[in-house]
Design a protein around this motif. Structure first.
Motif, PDB file in Angstrom:
ATOM      1  N   LYS A 381       0.809  -1.217   0.000  1.00 16.77           N
ATOM      2  CA  LYS A 381       0.000   0.000   0.000  1.00 16.77           C
ATOM      3  C   LYS A 381       0.840   1.264   0.000  1.00 16.77           C
ATOM      4  O   LYS A 381       0.376   2.326  -0.423  1.00 16.77           O
ATOM      5  N   THR A 382       2.077   1.178   0.461  1.00 12.57           N
ATOM      6  CA  THR A 382       2.898   2.384   0.599  1.00 12.57           C
ATOM      7  C   THR A 382       3.285   2.992  -0.746  1.00 12.57           C
ATOM      8  O   THR A 382       3.634   4.168  -0.811  1.00 12.57           O
ATOM      9  N   LYS A 383       3.214   2.193  -1.822  1.00  9.39           N
ATOM     10  CA  LYS A 383       3.607   2.746  -3.120  1.00  9.39           C
ATOM     11  C   LYS A 383       2.453   3.477  -3.819  1.00  9.39           C
ATOM     12  O   LYS A 383       2.672   4.143  -4.838  1.00  9.39           O
ATOM     13  N   ARG A 384       1.244   3.380  -3.292  1.00 11.06           N
ATOM     14  CA  ARG A 384       0.089   3.974  -3.964  1.00 11.06           C
ATOM     15  C   ARG A 384       0.172   5.496  -4.095  1.00 11.06           C
ATOM     16  O   ARG A 384       0.049   6.026  -5.209  1.00 11.06           O
ATOM     17  N   PRO A 385       0.376   6.236  -3.002  1.00 10.21           N
ATOM     18  CA  PRO A 385       0.488   7.693  -3.152  1.00 10.21           C
ATOM     19  C   PRO A 385       1.697   8.100  -3.989  1.00 10.21           C
ATOM     20  O   PRO A 385       1.649   9.086  -4.729  1.00 10.21           O
ATOM     21  N   GLU A 386       2.770   7.320  -3.902  1.00 11.12           N
ATOM     22  CA  GLU A 386       3.977   7.627  -4.661  1.00 11.12           C
ATOM     23  C   GLU A 386       3.726   7.503  -6.159  1.00 11.12           C
ATOM     24  O   GLU A 386       4.166   8.346  -6.951  1.00 11.12           O
ATOM     25  N   MET A 387       2.993   6.474  -6.564  1.00 15.16           N
ATOM     26  CA  MET A 387       2.706   6.294  -7.984  1.00 15.16           C
ATOM     27  C   MET A 387       1.793   7.396  -8.517  1.00 15.16           C
ATOM     28  O   MET A 387       1.975   7.870  -9.641  1.00 15.16           O
ATOM     29  N   ALA A 388       0.819   7.809  -7.713  1.00 18.34           N
ATOM     30  CA  ALA A 388      -0.069   8.908  -8.127  1.00 18.34           C
ATOM     31  C   ALA A 388       0.719  10.202  -8.278  1.00 18.34           C
ATOM     32  O   ALA A 388       0.508  10.958  -9.245  1.00 18.34           O
ATOM     33  N   GLU A 389       1.641  10.453  -7.352  1.00 19.25           N
ATOM     34  CA  GLU A 389       2.454  11.677  -7.411  1.00 19.25           C
ATOM     35  C   GLU A 389       3.324  11.676  -8.660  1.00 19.25           C
ATOM     36  O   GLU A 389       3.438  12.694  -9.354  1.00 19.25           O
ATOM     37  N   ILE A 390       3.942  10.551  -8.973  1.00 17.57           N
ATOM     38  CA  ILE A 390       4.800  10.443 -10.159  1.00 17.57           C
ATOM     39  C   ILE A 390       3.975  10.668 -11.421  1.00 17.57           C
ATOM     40  O   ILE A 390       4.386  11.402 -12.325  1.00 17.57           O
TER      41      ILE A 390
END
Length: 485
Positions: A381-390
């Motif tokens: 789950k920790t990569k979800r906000p990171e992928m949206a930001e990218i």
């Protein structure tokens, strides 16, 4: 036919009760596969404990049982073997059962976060083009020469691996290229295999739902290199900060590849790059390849280095490599009505960043990038906000949608992604939960100079929703709406 004694060669046994001279027809770790004269291995899994099914295995015909803990009651007609680690024992038993096939061909494994599928697939295709009998074990498919077999995991279980390798040996294969996942390494699925070489591509944010920390994820990859024999080669990307770390403690002969370091054993430099391919200077030779982007430059360099380390002719290798096309679902490009649509498997932050940076480096100033992206359920789950930001930072417009929600609510997954979107990007953001409608909206709204990236699923032909796999193919959907545009 093998006896239990034959199968136990190299296995650390704590205790045996019963006759080990009996013959075994099959090795199983799933009671659904058990039949008469089977050996059943009770493993402790992440969700279930195989020790609970020992009785069921015996009822179905198992005549030998491998356990970590001896049952309180045993049967005289059954051979019980206690071991320290069932998963390790299973791998060694499987290798012995199939006559250790990995020793009879040149097995090359690749590990890393991104690039595994492309690298093994293209190495397989290269060898076939060079008229070498070759096998492939990958995320997308398994192959034995020209025969294709379905793949269910990035790295299969140890019984399936050895069975496939044995079939490759039977069909005369000289080589096999396989993806090696971090899960497979720590779960002993590749234990007992004899590797001729290992490749490390890169290491970025992924699988923390399983490994919990990045250090544990990194160390899982390193374990692959730690266990290589002195007869193997270890080839690592030293432009990744973890490249040299992988080589610490390895007995294998070490080699490095790089696009940046003059100290590397294998070097390349990117010349021209566009949606048709890229120009690379390798070993002082200019070669045009059909693959796109810097990330593929690394994949191509790893492929070239591996072929050279296997003793193949450099000129012939480069000639055949120039004809290779991308693996399925990797930067697959469609163009119609002035619109470019790219379907890519990018499902990690780094993979998404690599693809979007490649697109940004190729497009003209008046072209816009529209990214459709979601995140998988029941995963890190920790990569979800990171992928949206990218996606927001490297695109002109973004549509957040559903990927494979699995047992999670798609809305909740998207809410997690939205946590990475700052107010500055909100005006260029849409949320369309239905993936097909998201693709339709992007294509309908597209201008003649639009580049649309459909990220996350790539080669997959399904969407996993609430435990049910429905047919869904990003490429099919794109073609449908491009046709009607």
């Amino acid at each position: 036919m093998k006896t239990i004694d034959d199968l136990l060669v190299g296995v650390e046994v704590l205790q045996i009760k019963g006759n080990t001279s009996i013959e075994i027809e099959k090795i199983c770790f799933d009671t659904r596969e058990v039949s008469s004269s089977s050996l059943f291995v009770a493993q402790r899994g992440t969700k279930t404990d195989g020790h609970q099914f020992v009785g069921q295995a015996i009822e179905k015909g198992a005549i030998a049982i491998v356990v970590e803990k001896m049952p309180k009651q045993t049967l005289d007609s059954i051979c019980y073997i206690q071991v320290k680690c069932s998963s390790l024992a299973l791998a060694l038993l499987a290798a012995n059962f199939y006559d250790n096939p990995s020793q009879k061909l040149q097995l090359i494994g690749i590990t890393g976060t991104n690039g595994k599928t492309t690298t093994v697939t293209l190495l397989y295709r290269l060898m076939i083009a060079l008229h070498k009998k070759t096998g492939l074990l990958s995320t997308i498919e398994n192959r034995i020469n020209d025969k294709t077999y379905p793949a269910t995991h990035t790295t299969a279980d140890s019984v399936a691996i050895n069975k496939m390798l044995a079939e490759m040996v039977k069909e005369g294969c000289q080589y096999c290229f396989m993806e090696v996942s971090s899960h497979a390494i720590v779960q002993n699925r590749i234990a007992g295999l004899h590797f001729r070489g290992a490749i490390f591509s890169n290491l970025t944010h992924d699988h923390l739902d399983y490994h919990k920390t990045f250090a544990a994820y990194r160390d899982a990859k390193k374990l692959f290199f730690d266990k290589l024999p002195s007869t193997a080669f270890a080839l690592v990307n030293i432009d990744d900060a973890n490249g040299d770390f992988m080589l610490q403690n390895t007995k294998a002969k070490s080699y490095r590849y790089s696009l940046q370091s003059a100290k590397a054993d294998f070097k390349a430099k990117i010349g021209e790059s566009n949606f048709s391919g890229l120009n690379l200077r390798i070993d002082n030779k200019e070669v045009w390849f059909k693959l796109v982007g810097k990330f593929n430059a690394y994949n191509l360099l790893a492929i070239y280095a591996t072929a050279v380390l296997l003793g193949l002719d450099k000129e012939e290798v480069l000639t055949q490599m120039s004809n290779l096309e991308a693996a399925e679902g990797r930067f697959f490009t469609l163009r119609k009505h002035g619109i470019t649509v790219i379907v890519d498997y990018a499902h990690t932050p780094d993979a998404l960043k690599n693809v979007l940076e490649t697109i940004n480096n190729i497009i003209c100033k008046d072209e816009e990038i529209v990214t459709i992206v979601g995140c998988g359920g029941d995963r890190d789950k920790t990569k979800r906000p990171e992928m949206a930001e990218i996606a927001c930072r490297l695109s002109n417009r973004v549509i957040l949608t559903s990927d494979n929600p699995r047992s999670e609510n798609p809305h909740d997954i998207i809410e997690d992604m939205l946590k990475g979107v700052s107010k500055a990007y909100e005006h260029n953001l849409l949320v369309i939960e239905d993936r097909k409608q998201a693709i339709k909206a992007a294509i309908i709204q597209a201008k003649p100079n639009s580049v649309i990236l459909v990220a996350g699923k790539g080669h997959e032909k399904y969407q996993d929703i609430a435990g049910v796999k429905y047919h869904f193919d990003d490429v099919e959907v794109v073609k449908e709406y491009l046709k009607d545009k």
